[in-house]
Each structure stands twice: as structure tokens, then as C-alpha cells.
Design an enzyme around this catalytic site. Sequence first.
Site, PDB file in Angstrom:
ATOM      1  N   LYS A 195      -7.845  -2.563   2.915  1.00 26.64           N
ATOM      2  CA  LYS A 195      -6.557  -1.994   3.319  1.00 26.64           C
ATOM      3  C   LYS A 195      -6.207  -2.498   4.707  1.00 26.64           C
ATOM      4  O   LYS A 195      -7.090  -2.644   5.564  1.00 26.64           O
ATOM      5  CB  LYS A 195      -6.610  -0.467   3.288  1.00 26.64           C
ATOM      6  N   LYS A 223       0.875  -1.181   0.000  1.00 27.18           N
ATOM      7  CA  LYS A 223       0.000   0.000   0.000  1.00 27.18           C
ATOM      8  C   LYS A 223       0.903   1.219   0.000  1.00 27.18           C
ATOM      9  O   LYS A 223       1.557   1.509   0.997  1.00 27.18           O
ATOM     10  CB  LYS A 223      -0.918   0.003   1.224  1.00 27.18           C
ATOM     11  N   GLU A 225      -0.916   4.321  -8.080  1.00 30.61           N
ATOM     12  CA  GLU A 225      -0.646   5.263  -6.995  1.00 30.61           C
ATOM     13  C   GLU A 225       0.663   5.985  -7.328  1.00 30.61           C
ATOM     14  O   GLU A 225       1.686   5.329  -7.567  1.00 30.61           O
ATOM     15  CB  GLU A 225      -0.529   4.493  -5.666  1.00 30.61           C
TER      16      GLU A 225
HETATM   17  P1  AMP Z   1      -7.196   4.724   2.121  1.00 30.05           P
HETATM   18  O1  AMP Z   1      -6.718   5.925   1.362  1.00 30.05           O
HETATM   19  O2  AMP Z   1      -6.541   4.585   3.445  1.00 30.05           O
HETATM   20  O3  AMP Z   1      -8.692   4.593   2.127  1.00 30.05           O
HETATM   21  O4  AMP Z   1      -6.675   3.441   1.281  1.00 30.05           O
HETATM   22  C1  AMP Z   1      -7.033   3.223  -0.065  1.00 30.05           C
HETATM   23  C2  AMP Z   1      -6.077   3.935  -1.004  1.00 30.05           C
HETATM   24  O5  AMP Z   1      -4.796   3.327  -0.988  1.00 30.05           O
HETATM   25  C3  AMP Z   1      -6.461   3.876  -2.464  1.00 30.05           C
HETATM   26  O6  AMP Z   1      -7.443   4.813  -2.795  1.00 30.05           O
HETATM   27  C4  AMP Z   1      -5.149   4.170  -3.159  1.00 30.05           C
HETATM   28  O7  AMP Z   1      -5.000   5.567  -3.293  1.00 30.05           O
HETATM   29  C5  AMP Z   1      -4.099   3.711  -2.154  1.00 30.05           C
HETATM   30  N1  AMP Z   1      -3.260   2.592  -2.616  1.00 30.05           N
HETATM   31  C6  AMP Z   1      -1.939   2.489  -2.380  1.00 30.05           C
HETATM   32  N2  AMP Z   1      -1.442   1.359  -2.892  1.00 30.05           N
HETATM   33  C7  AMP Z   1      -2.465   0.701  -3.490  1.00 30.05           C
HETATM   34  C8  AMP Z   1      -2.589  -0.524  -4.190  1.00 30.05           C
HETATM   35  N3  AMP Z   1      -1.543  -1.334  -4.378  1.00 30.05           N
HETATM   36  N4  AMP Z   1      -3.823  -0.874  -4.640  1.00 30.05           N
HETATM   37  C9  AMP Z   1      -4.893  -0.080  -4.450  1.00 30.05           C
HETATM   38  N5  AMP Z   1      -4.840   1.099  -3.786  1.00 30.05           N
HETATM   39  C10 AMP Z   1      -3.646   1.499  -3.312  1.00 30.05           C
END
Ligand code: AMP
Length: 564
Positions: A428, A257, A307
Site C-alpha cells: 500500500k 486504494k 473493497e
Molecule cells: P491497510 O488497510 O491500510 O492495511 O491497506 C490494505 C487494505 O486496503 C486492504 O485490506 C483492503 O481492505 C484495502 N484496499 C483498498 N483498495 C484495494 C485494492 N485495490 N486492492 C487491495 N486492497 C485494497
Amino acid sequence: MLKSPAPVFRGMDFAAVAETLSTLEETPSRLEMTEIVASLLKSSGRDLRTVVLFIRGRVFPPWDPREIGVAQKSMIKCVSTATGTPAKKVEETIAALGDTGLAAEALFTKKPQTTLTKKKMSLAEIHSSLEKMASWEGKGTQEKKGRHVIELLNSVSPNEVKYLVRLVLGEMRVGVGEGIMRDAIAKAFGVPAAEAERAFSLINDYSEVAEIARTKGEAGLKKIGILLFRPLRPMLAQTVHSVQEALDNGCRAWEYKYDGMRIQAHIKNGEVRVFTRRLDDVTHQFPDVAEAIKNTVTAKEAIIEGETVAVDESERPRPFQFLSRRIKRKYKIDEMVRDIPVITYLFDCMYLDGKNLTTQKMKGRRAALNKIVTEGNHVKFSRTLITNSADKAESFYKESLKLGHEGVMAKNLGAAYKPGSRVGYMYKLKPVTETLDLVIVAAEWGEGRRANWLGSYLLACRDPDTNEFLSIGRMATGAKDEQLQYLTDTLKPTIEFQKGKFVKLRPTLVVEAGYQEIQKSPTYESGYALRFPRLITIREDRAPEECDSLDRVASLHERFTAKK
Ligand code: AMP
């Protein structure tokens, strides 16, 4: 023989729409509101698109980059000149009534009427007039816009003034959210609400969805597909608290992530446009990302997702603040590209050479992505592990954290891509830091050395039922001078009114806040209070509607009390 003039389309009067907006504001029931909007939509005829946009407080659809460009401060000047009221008095009226539209209405009501017979302005006239303003550029534009707004305000009734002011400022406040709009379109044109919602998630514009529903019905909506250069709503992630929980939810794909900005890149015959998660076009701010994608993607037409992360010379991730400096930058982009290099980690492909891949399984989409991308210095695949072993996933998670990433994403290989929803196909997993994304709703000017900065920010979470923002605490620590300056510059144009040192702000900016504890408290509207909230990062990549909900606050509070 004289030719009769071509019929001029006049359509609805703006006054009639303003009347309905007034009624909506006084209607508490969601169901009744839906009925009122539906019947307005039904009677809108060729004005339908404008009506839908206006009800949502917009002159242009969300994907359209045009802006009216008249801020609160200029509006105060316009109202002051048009009504002959000193600017200070206008500000006081706004402070007393809590809204610029209401204040303008009150001041225009008091103003002696000079013209007895005012010509009624049509909705189409108002729309094209505002559209024209958005196209003005260059020297003297602000003054020209000011004169134009004054002229418009002087041509309508006080009730219309109220909504015209709100429209120009982009804040309608009649409480018609996306859900009500969807249901009203369904009701007005006899189409299934789910079909309207699907179409919306693909083209991001309820005004167009409504027009298609009106003219082509359900069959027309069904035909709506992905459009290039029109961003889709990204699929959202749910939270899990352990690797096992993700496995139990059917996830077998694990990815780092990355802590950056989610981007959606649209590619067509060598042209690339980059959109954020909020669907803003940031190609101008990130020409390097567009260029890198152009050089690494072989497809003629594609929509891919990833990302974008700020990195140091060794390609290690830099904190989100670095990237955030690039997001809002309009000038001297070259310097930013040089000073804050980025890498984009790709993880999905939603469209490829005429084919919508969103209904395909993740496995297939990822294979499609692998086929069209060759990794380069600035474009890479997200690091991925496929396993059903909790131990292997756990070490992958640890490895990701060790490298400075945020955690892992766990994905379901058999799942489709559902634009705009949080369906449980992607999770996540981050260390429990207990931070909250909250929106700033008010602030206070500082003292002494900090007198020119806004400090002590009132934070709020979102009520998921009403979408209102409910205060939850005051954050006065954690911000560095540079961040205080940034917050002040960003928030100043959103000041609604000021009383002494206190300023009420339009909710526009989200921050990630840390704190020591969450307590129940009657002091704030949410019923909770954060103990010692501090700023972690400014999240301009988040829309206010995306900030954390009261439910999340309540569940964190529960976890806190359970741990005690
Ligand atoms: P959050 O922002 O905490 O809701 O977590 C989701 C976000 O993580 C997504 O909207 C992406 O911007 C980010 N992200 C980072 N790495 C990844 C990945 N490998 N796959 C999908 N989302 C990712």
C-alpha cells in the site's frame, strides 16, 4: 434378555482441563507452554475439538456466527446471586483483581459449600450446555441464560469457575495464541507446523485442523482445500513509501486504494454470502452487496474479493464513518441501504468452479475475475494500471488521491495469493499521514455535559513478541458528539472494572489516531507517548490484534527524530 445401555461418551472432566489452564497461566516459556498444550491435545481423544476451542477461549469456531450472549454485566449479577455477594462487592473484587474470572474464583472459594459431594462435570457436558444457551432466543432469554449460568457455576469447583466465567465472556487469557496452538498440534500429532498453518489459513478453525491431524495425519491436512461459505484469511499488504520502492519490489500492477471495507464474497448456485476481513458474516447488513454480486457474477461457484465503499450520488467516495454505521447495524437495514449506498470494487478471485486459484499468479486470477463479472452500478472492477514506468504510476497515484481515494495498491502480477500472510506480494502506498491504528484499553467518564460519555481514551499498541497491548497515550480530542455516543455504547459492555471515573476496558475496539509527535516516555507501558493524539476514525473493521505494533511506533519515532 435386557439390552445393555449404549456406552455414554463421558470423556475428560472439565476440572482436568481447568487444571491444565492454570498450569499454562503460570508458565512463562513459550516452549514449555507448547509442550503442555501438546500433551493435553494428545490425551483429549474425542474431546479434542472442544479442548482446542476452550484453550483459545471459544465455545464456537471463529467462522460460526453463534454467540453465548452473556455480557460482563449479566455475569456480575450471576456471580452475585450464586455467591450471595452484593453486586457492588463483586465489582470491587473485579477491580482489585483485574479480571472477572479471578474475582469469581475468589468469591466462590469464600462461599460456604452446600453440597459436599459435587458431581464432576465433563467437558462435553459443559460444552453442550453452553451450546444450548446460544440457541435460546426471544423474550425472557436473558433471565433464562442467567439462571443457567448460575446453575453451571454452582456445579463446579472454584478453579473451574474461573475458567468457565472467562469462557462465557470469551476471554481465556492463558496466553495460548495461534502460533502456540499450531506448534502444539504439530507436536501432538506428528505433522509439520507449516501444513497445520496452511490448513488453518484455508478453513480458519484450529479445532478442525487438530481433529484432522489426529485422525488423518499429514496426508489429511494436505487434502484440505478451500471451502465455500468458510472465509479464507485475506492476504495482507505491506507498506511502501514511494512508487519506486514498489517497483523495486517487483510490482507492475497499480490499483486505486479505496477506503472502505474489504469483503470476501462466496457464491454458490446463486447464493451469496459476504464476509469481512475479520471473517464476520455481514450478508445481513449488506443485502445490497450480496444482491449486486449475485446479479453480476456469472460463475456457479466462486470466491471473490473487493473493497466496499460508501458513495454519494455522483459515486464519489464518502468517509469511512458512513460505511462503519452500516457494519454494526442489526435492524432497519433497508434504511441503511437507502441512505448509505455502496459500490464494491472487485480485485481478486481465489476460487472458481471447483478450482483453487490461490496458487495461481495474480495475472491469471484477475483474468478469471474479468471473465465472470460484468460491471454494474454497484459492482465494478478496481481501477487498474499496468506499468513499469515510475512517472505513469506516480500520476495514477495522484489521480487516485484527487478522486478522494486513499492512495494506491501496488501488486506483483506473478505472485500467488497467500491467505493470512503479509508476504510482500501486495503493497500500500498512501500519503504519509503518520496515523496509527491503536486499541482502546481504558477510558474515563467525562464531566458536565459529557458526564454520560466516556472520554479521554487510553490507547495502546501491540507488542509483536507477546501480543500484549502496551499503552501509548491518552486521546481526549477529535471525537464529535455522535462518535462519543457511539464509542460509549460500544465500549460500555466491555468494561472490566471501574474506579471513580476511570474504567478499565477489554481491548476490543481499534481507532485511527492522529498526533503531533511521538516521544520517548516512561509514562506509558510502550516506552513512547503520543503528543496530542486525536481521533481520526473508529475502525471496527480492525481486530485488536491488527492494531499497529510497537515496531511501527518505534520506526515512526525514528523517522520523526531523523526529520528534526
Ligand atoms: P491497510 O488497510 O491500510 O492495511 O491497506 C490494505 C487494505 O486496503 C486492504 O485490506 C483492503 O481492505 C484495502 N484496499 C483498498 N483498495 C484495494 C485494492 N485495490 N486492492 C487491495 N486492497 C485494497
